[in-house]
Design an enzyme around this catalytic site. Structure first.
Site: not given
Ligand code: ADP
Ligand code: MG
Length: 641
Positions: A122, A134, A144, A383-384, A449, A497, A518
């Site tokens: 930016h 922007c 931008c 991430l998880g 996302t 949820d 979802l």
């Molecule tokens: P689901 O919805 O499939 O159950 P989650 O959305 O809970 O899965 O995702 C599992 C883990 O991944 C979350 O607890 C989080 O730590 C990580 N996570 C999910 N989406 C994101 C995101 N957009 N940015 C950062 N971490 C994320």
């Protein structure tokens, strides 16, 4: 410190990592070493360095660039620059242009090999919740302006304090398009000539002139090789990036029917392959400076079809004509006429046949706006794990941070979700996690996302990532959720949820709601049936527990529980009860207790969400107003970061 590279007193703007922290400007003693840039308090009288205030590791730096000074900025803040690293931009003001250039050049050399270097930034400040350049209101919004300087170092400024040309990438879809070439040295253009814009250009400063793709402009001045002064057809004048325009010699390039550099046999091959009666194109004639119309026709009952070639002739008055003497001032006018009238040819010009390479539209993603080509994704780390499987952090086109949900086969009703994704894509709010697109042409399918670096809100609360959050911060988190939810409510979109586990936290501490809607696509009875072990019983109102009646008021109930999670720093609601006991007792009046950190006023908001009768609960819009009342004690409400 033996390895000091540079040392200087600068003014530093407060970084406002928290939304509520005020904006201020302080003099700091900056020291640059091979590893980091550190800043200290100092004693101005004795010129002595005092307490350490902060530092940025060089390896974390993503970009170093100048910033356009703000309108009306005081003299001492006329030479700002920015150091962008994972926590956002650090704004620093140098005393003069030379010192600024020295620091920028040195830093750029030092961070040249960093892996996360940004390609866009930016050029103006982030102020009061907005990028001045922007007008985007998301702090993480992609830059931008594309960085210049392929070698990563800045050129010494020319007298005019301007950046190099601004490339045509303000929007996502243009990212994959090759940047326009550097201005060719002898362009063959001169003052007074007419040029045609190859790209749109939106002015950044008041001296600039807007360019519209394919619009024609007259060059007025070329003293700066990168920025020419030009006039548009309405008489507006201003500077344009010289590499955005080409000579408008014939202007035919802008027409899809014009196939430059195509010879007779290539034209025949192309027209035959298209096999359309009345298919045509215009190409350069073998006679220099002349043009030929090539036309495919199946006239006269021919099944094969054949090509005819008509030279565009010039009359003695300099007008154009084809087979008969229907004269036109320009070739496009002549083509338009013959698109409607055969007028001596075997057929009228019915279909444009073009050899133009399609621009890599929609970022070269191919199928449609919500479909992302998985080749554009790079996976960086896990991430998880969630209901649908693994979630990974990665990059989209090597630039944008994204989270990628890899949907475990059999865990989602995919076709229904893919339909819904088209609607979800349109939901945009700074407190909702943005859906960027989906990859559905392979299995497993991916949901792509926005990525939020502080992860899940529940973990953020539980693991004390905020380190003794103040009640102001807790309220701020709730307020973020209210705003995201009020937006969903205004679109009549139910979350179904809502809970702290379905909120994420960005690098500034802003909370955003995710996974809205979802749950409808989950294929898992344990989750979808209210008797199931994964059903969000603890976030459900009596009418959901008893007869599965979802409404915006059931989202409100869940919101009250989420507030409770926030104020207990992530405790499990009704900790001592199991699901069966909750299903039994909540409809009979059991409610969560007041968390210690919540005052009466805050608790009364929670309990209003837990009214037995759904219609007595507030709406999110009303909650937004209540939040404002509670937030009146917040300091510096006007200084939103
Ligand atoms: P689901 O919805 O499939 O159950 P989650 O959305 O809970 O899965 O995702 C599992 C883990 O991944 C979350 O607890 C989080 O730590 C990580 N996570 C999910 N989406 C994101 C995101 N957009 N940015 C950062 N971490 C994320
Ligand atoms: Mg989730």
């Amino acid at each position: 410190m033996s390895d000091i590279v540079l040392e200087e007193i600068f003014i530093k703007r407060s970084q406002q990592k928290k939304k509520t922290s005020p904006l201020n400007f302080k003099e700091r003693w900056f020291i640059l070493t091979q590893e980091k840039i550190s800043y200290y308090d100092y004693d101005a009288d004795k010129m002595k360095r005092k307490g350490f205030k902060g530092s940025v590791d060089l390896e974390k730096i993503k970009c170093v660039e100048i910033v356009q000074p703000e309108m009306g900025a005081p003299l001492e803040r006329s030479f700002p620059f920015q150091i962008i690293y994972d926590e956002g931009p650090l704004y620093i003001f140098a005393r003069n242009e030379d010192i600024r250039a020295q620091w920028i050049d040195t830093l750029k050399q030092m961070v040249h090999h960093n892996k996360d270097r940004m390609q866009k930034y930016h050029p103006c400040f982030w102020v009061d919740g907005m990028w001045l350049c922007c007008q985007q209101e998301v702090k993480q919004a992609m830059g931008c302006k594309v960085l210049d300087g392929k070698n990563g170092t800045s050129q010494r400024r020319k007298p005019r304090v301007r950046e190099k040309p601004l490339p045509p990438t303000p929007t996502e879809e243009k990212v994959a398009r090759p940047l326009p070439p550097e201005p060719a040295e002898p362009s063959g253009l001169s003052v007074g000539m007419t040029v045609r814009a190859e790209y749109d250009y939106s002015p950044i400063t008041a001296q600039d002139l807007q360019l519209k793709k394919n619009g024609e402009y007259t060059i007025l001045e070329m003293s700066d090789p990168n920025w020419w002064k030009a006039r548009d057809q309405l008489g507006n004048e201003g500077y344009i990036p010289s590499n955005y325009v080409v000579e408008a010699k014939t202007g035919l390039e802008q027409y899809d029917w014009y196939c430059k550099n195509m010879n007779r046999s290539q034209a025949e091959a192309l027209l035959k392959s298209e096999n359309k009666d009345g298919g045509f194109l215009v190409r350069d004639s073998s006679k220099a400076g002349k043009y030929t119309v090539s036309l495919f026709s199946k006239g006269g009952g021919e099944t094969q079809g054949s090509c005819k070639h008509y030279n565009i002739c010039t009359s003695s008055q300099g007008q154009f004509y084809l087979a008969e003497k229907h004269n036109f001032n320009t070739i496009p006018e002549l083509i338009t006429y013959h698109q409607h009238n055969a007028a001596g040819m075997v057929s009228r010009l019915k279909y444009i046949i073009s050899n133009r390479a399609q621009p890599p539209s929609t970022a070269g993603l191919g199928y449609g706006v919500w479909e992302i080509d998985p080749r554009y994704l790079t996976f960086i780390k896990e991430l998880g794990n969630g209901q649908f499987g693994v979630v990974k952090y990665g990059k989209l086109r090597g630039q944008n941070d994204v989270a990628i949900k890899m949907i475990k086969e059999g865990s989602m009703s995919e076709d229904d979700f893919i339909e819904e994704a088209k609607i979800m894509m349109k939901l945009r709010h700074e407190n909702l996690v943005q859906l960027y697109g989906v990859c559905t042409k392979q299995r497993p399918i991916y949901i792509v996302t926005e990525y939020l670096s502080n992860g899940c809100l529940l973990t953020y609360l539980k693991e004390g990532l905020t380190q003794h959050p103040t009640t102001v911060q807790l309220l701020e988190m709730c307020k973020d959720v209210t705003e995201g939810m009020a937006y969903l409510e205004s679109k009549q979109y139910l979350h179904r949820d809502l809970a702290a586990r379905n909120c994420l936290v960005d690098s500034n501490g802003t909370v955003k709601v995710t996974d809205f809607g979802l749950s409808r696509y989950v294929l898992d009875d344990e989750y979808t049936s209210s008797e199931g072990s994964k059903f969000p019983v603890r976030w459900s109102p009596p009418e959901v527990l008893l007869y599965c009646k979802f409404s915006s008021k059931s989202d409100i109930w869940a919101y009250g529980v989420l507030m409770w999670e926030v104020y207990t720093l992530g405790r499990l609601p009704y900790e001592r009860l199991n699901n069966t006991e909750i299903v039994d007792q909540v409809p009979r009046g059991l409610r969560l207790y007041r968390p210690q950190l919540a005052n009466e006023r805050v608790y009364s908001i929670m309990t209003s969400c837990w009214q037995e009768k759904a219609d007595e609960r507030p709406s999110f819009q009303e909650l937004g107003l209540l939040g404002k009342v509670c937030g009146q004690t917040r300091p510096q409400a006007g200084h939103k970061d």
